[in-house]
Design an enzyme around this catalytic site. Sequence first.
Site, PDB file in Angstrom:
ATOM      1  N   GLU A 213      45.528  42.425  36.373  1.00  0.00           N
ATOM      2  CA  GLU A 213      45.751  41.382  37.144  1.00  0.00           C
ATOM      3  C   GLU A 213      44.331  40.950  37.973  1.00  0.00           C
ATOM      4  O   GLU A 213      44.372  39.606  38.363  1.00  0.00           O
ATOM      5  CB  GLU A 213      46.835  41.410  38.141  1.00  0.00           C
ATOM      6  CG  GLU A 213      46.651  42.012  39.643  1.00  0.00           C
ATOM      7  CD  GLU A 213      46.720  43.634  39.249  1.00  0.00           C
ATOM      8  OE1 GLU A 213      46.501  44.271  40.410  1.00  0.00           O
ATOM      9  OE2 GLU A 213      46.862  44.205  37.975  1.00  0.00           O
TER      10      GLU A 213
ATOM     11  N   CYS B  28      48.733  50.909  38.078  1.00  0.00           N
ATOM     12  CA  CYS B  28      48.315  52.002  39.113  1.00  0.00           C
ATOM     13  C   CYS B  28      49.357  52.661  39.942  1.00  0.00           C
ATOM     14  O   CYS B  28      49.795  53.727  39.184  1.00  0.00           O
ATOM     15  CB  CYS B  28      47.278  51.012  40.248  1.00  0.00           C
ATOM     16  SG  CYS B  28      46.213  51.975  41.226  1.00  0.00           S
TER      17      CYS B  28
ATOM     18  N   HIS C 254      43.641  47.689  36.604  1.00  0.00           N
ATOM     19  CA  HIS C 254      44.233  46.531  37.285  1.00  0.00           C
ATOM     20  C   HIS C 254      43.998  45.285  36.506  1.00  0.00           C
ATOM     21  O   HIS C 254      43.094  44.354  36.603  1.00  0.00           O
ATOM     22  CB  HIS C 254      43.921  46.296  38.606  1.00  0.00           C
ATOM     23  CG  HIS C 254      44.438  47.170  39.758  1.00  0.00           C
ATOM     24  ND1 HIS C 254      45.539  46.936  40.129  1.00  0.00           N
ATOM     25  CD2 HIS C 254      43.983  48.493  40.211  1.00  0.00           C
ATOM     26  CE1 HIS C 254      45.815  47.991  41.427  1.00  0.00           C
ATOM     27  NE2 HIS C 254      44.790  48.779  41.109  1.00  0.00           N
TER      28      HIS C 254
END
Length: 231
Positions: free
Chosen positions: A205, A86, A203
């Site tokens: 994660e 990002c 994302h």
Amino acid sequence: MTIAIIQFGGSNCDLDVLHVLKDVVGVDAELVWYKEHDLDRFEGAVIPGGFSYGDYLRAGAIASRTPIMDSVKKMADEGKPVMGICNGFQILTESGLLNGALATNMYPKFRCEGTYLRVETTDSPFTSAFKEGEVIRVPIAHMEGNFYADEKTLSNMEDEKLVAFRYVDKDGHVTDEVNPNGSQENIAGILNGKRNVMGLMPHPERASESILGSDDGVRMFQSMVEYINNR
């Protein structure tokens, strides 16, 4: 093995990445403040998401000009893997480590939602745990994720298979309707020419444990760790 997680003023996904690397993948990781000059002790780096310096000027513009980015470039030159997520993707394009640029979403609004991605190549330190053409689910959270590059750069990226991920529907079809930001060719993530630097807007994660609704993203970190182990 220790992986650096680069922190800037305004980073806000750094602790999420730290948790995934240490507690889910099971490797050493360390938060590194942007004033650090020497990254030689690390085998790889992740530049996490957030709003470095409040996205002042342009998203990632100020962070890309901090001294630590010279050390990140050195890591990349040495073949070590560098992942930008990002805002990290924006920083990598602003610093010249990746081609293209990230502009304001075609509809100028912050988008935070799940997206489907198609894996376009498994020939990279970040995608080797996937199958080419596989569809995965990873969320986005950005306002400036509209990837742009000139026609020559886009053609070169296609020829060299430097597109890592595209936005698709759940069946793997590329359509305008599933493009959340207007990115050219529905591009969600790209590689550099040496294939050891990757930037992506979604994302991983936030999709690394099943309790979050998807654990597809963890394989990007696992691929990165496997690459480091095999270097």
